[in-house]
Write a protein that holds these residues in place. Sequence first.
Motif, short mmCIF file in Angstrom:
data_model
loop_
_atom_site.label_atom_id
_atom_site.label_comp_id
_atom_site.label_asym_id
_atom_site.label_seq_id
_atom_site.Cartn_x
_atom_site.Cartn_y
_atom_site.Cartn_z
N GLY A 53 45.49 58.31 19.13
CA GLY A 53 44.71 59.15 18.24
C GLY A 53 44.74 60.63 18.54
N LYS A 54 45.78 61.08 19.26
CA LYS A 54 45.87 62.50 19.59
C LYS A 54 47.29 62.99 19.37
CE LYS A 54 42.15 62.65 23.02
NZ LYS A 54 41.77 63.04 24.40
N GLU A 112 56.36 59.07 20.44
CA GLU A 112 55.36 59.98 19.88
C GLU A 112 54.55 59.33 18.75
OE1 GLU A 112 54.94 64.63 18.63
OE2 GLU A 112 56.88 63.64 18.27
N LYS A 113 55.21 58.57 17.88
CA LYS A 113 54.51 57.95 16.76
C LYS A 113 53.43 56.97 17.25
CE LYS A 113 58.19 58.39 13.31
NZ LYS A 113 59.13 57.66 12.41
N LYS A 114 53.78 56.17 18.24
CA LYS A 114 52.81 55.21 18.79
C LYS A 114 51.70 55.94 19.54
CE LYS A 114 54.08 51.24 20.47
NZ LYS A 114 54.80 50.19 21.25
N PHE A 115 52.04 57.04 20.21
CA PHE A 115 51.03 57.84 20.90
C PHE A 115 50.01 58.37 19.89
CE2 PHE A 115 49.26 61.76 22.66
CZ PHE A 115 48.98 61.42 23.97
N ALA A 139 39.77 48.82 21.80
CA ALA A 139 38.90 47.64 21.86
C ALA A 139 39.70 46.38 22.16
CB ALA A 139 38.15 47.50 20.54
N ILE A 140 40.88 46.27 21.54
CA ILE A 140 41.74 45.10 21.78
C ILE A 140 42.21 45.08 23.23
CG2 ILE A 140 43.96 44.04 21.22
CD1 ILE A 140 43.56 45.07 18.34
N GLN A 141 42.64 46.24 23.73
CA GLN A 141 43.09 46.33 25.12
C GLN A 141 41.95 45.99 26.09
OE1 GLN A 141 46.47 47.47 26.26
NE2 GLN A 141 46.71 46.67 24.20
N LYS A 142 40.77 46.44 25.76
CA LYS A 142 39.60 46.17 26.60
C LYS A 142 39.32 44.68 26.67
CE LYS A 142 34.69 47.37 27.08
NZ LYS A 142 33.56 48.18 26.51
N LEU A 143 39.38 44.00 25.52
CA LEU A 143 39.12 42.56 25.48
C LEU A 143 40.19 41.79 26.26
CD1 LEU A 143 37.46 40.21 24.37
CD2 LEU A 143 38.89 40.27 22.31
N ILE A 144 41.46 42.16 26.05
CA ILE A 144 42.55 41.50 26.78
C ILE A 144 42.35 41.70 28.28
CG2 ILE A 144 45.02 41.54 27.26
CD1 ILE A 144 45.46 42.36 24.34
N LEU A 187 40.44 55.86 14.02
CA LEU A 187 40.05 54.46 13.86
C LEU A 187 41.06 53.52 14.50
CD1 LEU A 187 38.16 52.31 12.77
CD2 LEU A 187 39.38 52.43 10.58
N THR A 188 42.35 53.79 14.27
CA THR A 188 43.38 52.92 14.86
C THR A 188 43.34 53.01 16.39
OG1 THR A 188 45.02 54.70 14.62
CG2 THR A 188 44.91 53.03 12.88
N ALA A 189 43.03 54.19 16.89
CA ALA A 189 42.93 54.36 18.35
C ALA A 189 41.75 53.55 18.90
CB ALA A 189 42.77 55.83 18.69
N LYS A 190 40.63 53.56 18.20
CA LYS A 190 39.46 52.82 18.66
C LYS A 190 39.70 51.31 18.61
CE LYS A 190 35.93 56.28 17.51
NZ LYS A 190 34.76 56.61 16.66
#
Length: 260
Positions: A63-64, A55-58, A234-239, A227-230
């Motif tokens: 971000g929800k 849950e914490k990582k979710f 972005a990192i996942q998208k680049l990878i 912000l952390t979710a975005k």
Amino acid sequence: MKNKPSVCFYIINLKEAKDRLDFVLKQLNNLDYNIEIIDAINGKLLKPPYNDYDEKKFNFFFGKKTNVNVIAVFKSHLKALNEFNKSKYDIGIILEDDAKLPNNFSIYIDDIKNTFGLWDLLRLSATKKPNNFFKKELSSGNYLSTSLTLIKGMCAYAINKKGAINLLNNLTPFYLPIDIVIENEWKFNIITLGLYPLPIKDAFYHKINDNLKSQIPRGEKINKFRLTAKIHNAIQKLIRIIYRLIKYGIYFIKIKNVKL
């Protein structure tokens, strides 16, 4: 002559949603394949603490706030994967109960069987338009491809035993919705491709059947984690882009001359 791989359909359906089950079953009537019904997990019956869920990582990375329906969908797909993994079949075609199949789906089934061995997970639907960066044309006129971007949606996909085992061993504990984490195939050591044009549509998302309503209400956003979710996204998208350019660039060169 080598035998064609065996196929079974797995339909994920809430017991009380008989109309949705009938919607899919009617479309499969003319196809001579085994069908198994997977009793979907009902999010309304889930109580914390939720097993195999972080849950914490979710909250932090997505971000929800926790959405029990997202958890239920994730667990329902795990259940379908597990049932297929225990089965005698070579290929499982997993459908959510709002899947709209084309009239010529038998051609796609032939493609799925003929390309068996070239993929571990084969996408058959999406809710976002793919960019199909690499392509392998099939004799049917359809083609195998991979998209560099997130295509989302888990309405329909084919899976083999390696794909099912690797997913079952590595998907949990989860902290992202199933249709997002499944796109991070570098974590699971599987080959993920799509069969295009994607044959199956999400009847609710594409507004094909007005009688089918969404079973997953939108989750409530947590402003302090937006912000952390975005950044995570972005990192996942680049990878994803770098991995697929390299991995599938090499892979499609290797299968270029394979006759299908």
